[in-house]
Design a protein around this motif. Structure first.
Motif, PDB file in Angstrom:
ATOM      1  N   LEU A 113      11.254  -3.368   7.521  1.00 47.30           N
ATOM      2  CA  LEU A 113      10.780  -3.006   6.192  1.00 47.30           C
ATOM      3  C   LEU A 113       9.699  -3.979   5.718  1.00 47.30           C
ATOM      4  O   LEU A 113       8.678  -3.571   5.158  1.00 47.30           O
ATOM      5  N   GLY A 114       9.908  -5.262   5.969  1.00 50.47           N
ATOM      6  CA  GLY A 114       8.890  -6.247   5.617  1.00 50.47           C
ATOM      7  C   GLY A 114       7.614  -6.066   6.413  1.00 50.47           C
ATOM      8  O   GLY A 114       6.513  -6.240   5.880  1.00 50.47           O
ATOM      9  N   LYS A 115       7.735  -5.712   7.667  1.00 53.53           N
ATOM     10  CA  LYS A 115       6.553  -5.464   8.491  1.00 53.53           C
ATOM     11  C   LYS A 115       5.770  -4.266   7.967  1.00 53.53           C
ATOM     12  O   LYS A 115       4.548  -4.288   7.917  1.00 53.53           O
ATOM     13  N   TRP A 116       6.489  -3.223   7.551  1.00 54.65           N
ATOM     14  CA  TRP A 116       5.834  -2.052   6.989  1.00 54.65           C
ATOM     15  C   TRP A 116       5.117  -2.399   5.677  1.00 54.65           C
ATOM     16  O   TRP A 116       3.986  -1.973   5.458  1.00 54.65           O
ATOM     17  N   VAL A 117       5.780  -3.182   4.820  1.00 55.03           N
ATOM     18  CA  VAL A 117       5.157  -3.588   3.556  1.00 55.03           C
ATOM     19  C   VAL A 117       3.901  -4.414   3.828  1.00 55.03           C
ATOM     20  O   VAL A 117       2.866  -4.222   3.188  1.00 55.03           O
ATOM     21  N   GLY A 118       3.990  -5.341   4.781  1.00 55.23           N
ATOM     22  CA  GLY A 118       2.834  -6.156   5.117  1.00 55.23           C
ATOM     23  C   GLY A 118       1.670  -5.338   5.635  1.00 55.23           C
ATOM     24  O   GLY A 118       0.512  -5.594   5.308  1.00 55.23           O
ATOM     25  N   ALA A 119       1.962  -4.316   6.437  1.00 53.45           N
ATOM     26  CA  ALA A 119       0.894  -3.462   6.952  1.00 53.45           C
ATOM     27  C   ALA A 119       0.346  -2.542   5.868  1.00 53.45           C
ATOM     28  O   ALA A 119      -0.866  -2.297   5.807  1.00 53.45           O
ATOM     29  N   ALA A 120       1.230  -2.040   5.017  1.00 52.23           N
ATOM     30  CA  ALA A 120       0.781  -1.114   3.967  1.00 52.23           C
ATOM     31  C   ALA A 120      -0.095  -1.817   2.941  1.00 52.23           C
ATOM     32  O   ALA A 120      -1.048  -1.233   2.432  1.00 52.23           O
ATOM     33  N   LEU A 121       0.234  -3.062   2.630  1.00 52.34           N
ATOM     34  CA  LEU A 121      -0.540  -3.805   1.642  1.00 52.34           C
ATOM     35  C   LEU A 121      -1.616  -4.687   2.275  1.00 52.34           C
ATOM     36  O   LEU A 121      -2.355  -5.360   1.554  1.00 52.34           O
ATOM     37  N   ALA A 122      -1.676  -4.705   3.604  1.00 58.81           N
ATOM     38  CA  ALA A 122      -2.653  -5.497   4.359  1.00 58.81           C
ATOM     39  C   ALA A 122      -2.633  -6.963   3.928  1.00 58.81           C
ATOM     40  O   ALA A 122      -3.657  -7.561   3.635  1.00 58.81           O
ATOM     41  N   ILE A 123      -1.431  -7.548   3.904  1.00 57.27           N
ATOM     42  CA  ILE A 123      -1.297  -8.949   3.493  1.00 57.27           C
ATOM     43  C   ILE A 123      -0.774  -9.841   4.610  1.00 57.27           C
ATOM     44  O   ILE A 123      -0.389 -10.971   4.361  1.00 57.27           O
ATOM     45  N   GLY A 124      -0.725  -9.339   5.810  1.00 60.20           N
ATOM     46  CA  GLY A 124      -0.327 -10.176   6.932  1.00 60.20           C
ATOM     47  C   GLY A 124       1.101  -9.925   7.386  1.00 60.20           C
ATOM     48  O   GLY A 124       1.705  -8.894   7.080  1.00 60.20           O
ATOM     49  N   THR A 125       1.616 -10.910   8.119  1.00 55.84           N
ATOM     50  CA  THR A 125       2.943 -10.745   8.716  1.00 55.84           C
ATOM     51  C   THR A 125       4.044 -11.478   7.973  1.00 55.84           C
ATOM     52  O   THR A 125       5.212 -11.326   8.322  1.00 55.84           O
ATOM     53  N   TRP A 126       3.704 -12.251   6.961  1.00 58.99           N
ATOM     54  CA  TRP A 126       4.757 -13.016   6.293  1.00 58.99           C
ATOM     55  C   TRP A 126       5.794 -12.148   5.603  1.00 58.99           C
ATOM     56  O   TRP A 126       6.960 -12.546   5.537  1.00 58.99           O
ATOM     57  N   PRO A 127       5.482 -10.925   5.112  1.00 55.01           N
ATOM     58  CA  PRO A 127       6.555 -10.106   4.541  1.00 55.01           C
ATOM     59  C   PRO A 127       7.612  -9.708   5.572  1.00 55.01           C
ATOM     60  O   PRO A 127       8.774  -9.504   5.218  1.00 55.01           O
ATOM     61  N   ALA A 128       7.222  -9.632   6.837  1.00 53.78           N
ATOM     62  CA  ALA A 128       8.198  -9.305   7.878  1.00 53.78           C
ATOM     63  C   ALA A 128       9.237 -10.405   7.996  1.00 53.78           C
ATOM     64  O   ALA A 128      10.438 -10.133   8.110  1.00 53.78           O
ATOM     65  N   PHE A 129       8.785 -11.649   7.938  1.00 55.86           N
ATOM     66  CA  PHE A 129       9.729 -12.761   8.034  1.00 55.86           C
ATOM     67  C   PHE A 129      10.560 -12.897   6.769  1.00 55.86           C
ATOM     68  O   PHE A 129      11.746 -13.225   6.825  1.00 55.86           O
ATOM     69  N   ALA A 130       9.950 -12.613   5.623  1.00 55.23           N
ATOM     70  CA  ALA A 130      10.710 -12.624   4.369  1.00 55.23           C
ATOM     71  C   ALA A 130      11.759 -11.514   4.378  1.00 55.23           C
ATOM     72  O   ALA A 130      12.892 -11.713   3.932  1.00 55.23           O
ATOM     73  N   GLY A 131      11.388 -10.348   4.895  1.00 51.25           N
ATOM     74  CA  GLY A 131      12.348  -9.249   5.007  1.00 51.25           C
ATOM     75  C   GLY A 131      13.474  -9.573   5.961  1.00 51.25           C
ATOM     76  O   GLY A 131      14.636  -9.237   5.712  1.00 51.25           O
ATOM     77  N   GLY A 132      13.150 -10.251   7.063  1.00 52.18           N
ATOM     78  CA  GLY A 132      14.198 -10.680   7.992  1.00 52.18           C
ATOM     79  C   GLY A 132      15.143 -11.673   7.353  1.00 52.18           C
ATOM     80  O   GLY A 132      16.362 -11.622   7.570  1.00 52.18           O
ATOM     81  N   ALA A 133      14.594 -12.586   6.547  1.00 54.42           N
ATOM     82  CA  ALA A 133      15.446 -13.558   5.854  1.00 54.42           C
ATOM     83  C   ALA A 133      16.334 -12.869   4.828  1.00 54.42           C
ATOM     84  O   ALA A 133      17.521 -13.205   4.695  1.00 54.42           O
ATOM     85  N   LEU A 134      15.772 -11.903   4.108  1.00 53.55           N
ATOM     86  CA  LEU A 134      16.594 -11.148   3.152  1.00 53.55           C
ATOM     87  C   LEU A 134      17.659 -10.320   3.872  1.00 53.55           C
ATOM     88  O   LEU A 134      18.785 -10.187   3.386  1.00 53.55           O
ATOM     89  N   GLY A 135      17.304  -9.788   5.033  1.00 58.40           N
ATOM     90  CA  GLY A 135      18.289  -9.060   5.835  1.00 58.40           C
ATOM     91  C   GLY A 135      19.403  -9.965   6.324  1.00 58.40           C
ATOM     92  O   GLY A 135      20.566  -9.575   6.345  1.00 58.40           O
ATOM     93  N   ALA A 136      19.055 -11.196   6.700  1.00 63.39           N
ATOM     94  CA  ALA A 136      20.084 -12.151   7.122  1.00 63.39           C
ATOM     95  C   ALA A 136      20.989 -12.505   5.948  1.00 63.39           C
ATOM     96  O   ALA A 136      22.213 -12.609   6.109  1.00 63.39           O
ATOM     97  N   ALA A 137      20.398 -12.673   4.766  1.00 61.63           N
ATOM     98  CA  ALA A 137      21.209 -12.958   3.582  1.00 61.63           C
ATOM     99  C   ALA A 137      22.154 -11.794   3.283  1.00 61.63           C
ATOM    100  O   ALA A 137      23.327 -12.005   2.954  1.00 61.63           O
ATOM    101  N   ALA A 138      21.660 -10.579   3.425  1.00 63.64           N
ATOM    102  CA  ALA A 138      22.508  -9.407   3.204  1.00 63.64           C
ATOM    103  C   ALA A 138      23.619  -9.331   4.253  1.00 63.64           C
ATOM    104  O   ALA A 138      24.758  -8.972   3.940  1.00 63.64           O
ATOM    105  N   GLY A 139      23.299  -9.681   5.486  1.00 62.80           N
ATOM    106  CA  GLY A 139      24.316  -9.693   6.536  1.00 62.80           C
ATOM    107  C   GLY A 139      25.390 -10.734   6.282  1.00 62.80           C
ATOM    108  O   GLY A 139      26.581 -10.472   6.482  1.00 62.80           O
ATOM    109  N   PHE A 140      24.982 -11.927   5.830  1.00 63.53           N
ATOM    110  CA  PHE A 140      25.974 -12.951   5.506  1.00 63.53           C
ATOM    111  C   PHE A 140      26.827 -12.527   4.318  1.00 63.53           C
ATOM    112  O   PHE A 140      28.025 -12.801   4.276  1.00 63.53           O
ATOM    113  N   TRP A 141      26.213 -11.862   3.340  1.00 67.05           N
ATOM    114  CA  TRP A 141      26.986 -11.383   2.189  1.00 67.05           C
ATOM    115  C   TRP A 141      28.030 -10.355   2.641  1.00 67.05           C
ATOM    116  O   TRP A 141      29.167 -10.370   2.182  1.00 67.05           O
TER     117      TRP A 141
END
Length: 75
Positions: A31-59
């Motif tokens: 989802l973060g990778k898609w947001v980064g590509a849709a907004l043309a802001i790079g790859t950092w949203p992919a890593f932020a999305g992965g971190a949020l996914g990890a937080a959701a998994g731990f929850w």
């Protein structure tokens, strides 16, 4: 209808957590990778999305363990 034994119920919940934890990380990353590509802001949203996914998994794991600890049907 047959009742399942509590041991099988615990095993089913644990296997569900084992599937949902990595799935939430991958879903957040994609989802973060898609947001980064849709907004043309790079790859950092992919890593932020992965971190949020990890937080959701731990929850989810926390909720599972709390539910198993109390012996109830929470989680």
């Amino acid at each position: 209808m047959r009742e399942t034994s509590p041991r099988y119920a615990v095993a089913a919940r644990a296997s569900a957590a084992g599937i949902l934890f990595p799935l939430s990380i991958v879903a957040g990353y994609l989802l973060g990778k898609w947001v980064g590509a849709a907004l043309a802001i790079g790859t950092w949203p992919a890593f932020a999305g992965g971190a949020l996914g990890a937080a959701a998994g731990f929850w989810n794991l926390y909720r599972l363990l709390r539910g198993l600890e109390s012996g109830g049907d929470r989680a």
